[in-house]
Design a protein around this motif. Structure first.
Motif, PDB file in Angstrom:
ATOM      1  N   HIS A 157       0.817  -1.219   0.000  1.00  0.00           N
ATOM      2  CA  HIS A 157       0.000   0.000   0.000  1.00  0.00           C
ATOM      3  C   HIS A 157       0.853   1.273   0.000  1.00  0.00           C
ATOM      4  CE1 HIS A 157      -3.702  -2.267   0.052  1.00  0.00           C
ATOM      5  NE2 HIS A 157      -2.981  -3.138   0.737  1.00  0.00           N
ATOM      6  N   CYS A 167      -7.936   1.938  -4.458  1.00  0.00           N
ATOM      7  CA  CYS A 167      -7.612   0.738  -3.688  1.00  0.00           C
ATOM      8  C   CYS A 167      -8.643   0.577  -2.573  1.00  0.00           C
ATOM      9  CB  CYS A 167      -6.216   0.890  -3.098  1.00  0.00           C
ATOM     10  SG  CYS A 167      -5.659  -0.559  -2.177  1.00  0.00           S
ATOM     11  N   CYS A 169      -8.168   0.119   0.355  1.00  0.00           N
ATOM     12  CA  CYS A 169      -7.693   0.716   1.611  1.00  0.00           C
ATOM     13  C   CYS A 169      -8.104   2.181   1.725  1.00  0.00           C
ATOM     14  CB  CYS A 169      -6.182   0.575   1.726  1.00  0.00           C
ATOM     15  SG  CYS A 169      -5.242   1.735   0.710  1.00  0.00           S
ATOM     16  N   CYS A 174      -2.046   2.467  -5.049  1.00  0.00           N
ATOM     17  CA  CYS A 174      -1.209   1.570  -4.241  1.00  0.00           C
ATOM     18  C   CYS A 174      -0.515   0.523  -5.127  1.00  0.00           C
ATOM     19  CB  CYS A 174      -2.052   0.812  -3.222  1.00  0.00           C
ATOM     20  SG  CYS A 174      -2.752   1.870  -1.955  1.00  0.00           S
TER      21      CYS A 174
HETATM   22 ZN   LIG Z   1      -4.086   0.440  -0.786  1.00  0.00          ZN
END
Ligand SMILES: [Zn+2]
Length: 287
Positions: A157, A167, A169, A174
């Motif tokens: 990440h 992403c 996240c 990432c």
């Molecule tokens: Zn990520």
């Protein structure tokens, strides 16, 4: 002291018992009970009891999918959904009446390769998982370095392209959204409009789209790992996961990485793992 390791996967649970010389004394696989935390807990408990029978002094290490929160001890981000939010470590310690160690699969992979595998003669090892996701683990002098908040080595990440792919996240661009297996298949789809699996794509790269796809892959792989080398300067990098079977990562991939490192002397070895699918369970033993 004997070492007992458990690799808890989405479809199977594997257990291994090693003696003082790290010889395999006992090994067993069972299917992972689906969608039921209590059944998983009971299965691991009876597996440990079964293979440690007649052994007095042994450590227990568990390799789990997903990260363990340092703050709460609970499992987060696991693709085995029923584990999320559960205190697997504490529950197992209560069942087994002993302390255990628990780490995610990237850290166990790094430990296994740095202590028993291809990188066992190197001091600072960065283990890389390249598969459905992108992860990593840092081992220094045979000890896992998981960091202040347990995210040591999580290069998947790092931001490669600030305005790039979204992403899960919450960020954009990432590493994982460029060089994981699904990301590379997506990239092929964007280039050609065709849905192909990674092995199919790799079979024929000798055309315009193939070259473009591979060049981008090598650039992203190169910047991703060069950033890691600039900070960590490891003695060796070991690749694991499904994509570690791609031969050009060890030749052109390595060149791409080296060309982007901030140093006039770059010779970091990029090695293929030796333990394959067994790295999780052996790494769990070595925690
Ligand atoms: Zn990520």
């Amino acid at each position: 002291m004997y070492k007992l390791g458990i690799d808890l996967g989405g479809t199977k649970i594997e257990a291994v018992l090693l003696n003082e010389n790290l010889d395999v004394i006992h090994r067993k696989r069972i299917p992972t009970p689906q969608n039921n935390y209590q059944n998983i807990l009971d299965s691991i408990t009876s597996l440990v009891n079964e293979i440690s029978e007649n052994v007095k002094d042994y450590s227990v290490g568990i390799c789990t999918p997903g990260a363990i929160s340092k703050q709460t001890g609970l499992i987060k981000n696991s693709n085995t959904q029923c584990l999320i939010g559960k205190s697997l470590k504490e529950d197992l310690e209560n069942n087994l009446e002993k302390n255990i160690s628990m780490e995610n699969d990237a850290n166990c992979f790094a430990m296994a390769e740095a202590t028993m595998g291809v990188a066992k003669d190197f001091d600072l090892v960065f283990g890389v998982i390249l598969g459905t996701g992108v992860g990593g683990g840092i081992v220094i002098d045979k000890q896992l370095y998981s960091g202040r908040t347990n995210i040591g080595g999580e290069w998947g990440h790092h931001t490669l392209h600030r305005e790039g792919n979204t992403c899960y996240c919450g960020k954009c661009g990432c590493v994982e959204t460029y060089i994981s297996g699904p990301a590379l298949e997506n990239q092929w789809m964007k280039l050609t409009g065709e849905t192909k699996s990674l092995p199919e794509i790799l079979m024929n790269l000798d055309n315009r789209n193939g070259k473009k796809w591979k060049d981008e892959f090598l650039e992203n792989f190169g910047y991703g790992l060069a950033n890691v080398i600039d900070i960590l300067d490891p003695d060796a990098i070991v690749l694991g996961g499904g994509l570690s079977n791609i031969d050009f990562l060890y030749t052109e991939g390595k060149e791409s990485v080296h060309s982007k490192v901030f140093s006039d002397l770059v010779d970091t070895p990029i090695l293929k793992n030796q333990l394959g699918d067994s790295a999780g369970v052996f790494g769990a033993c070595m925690l």
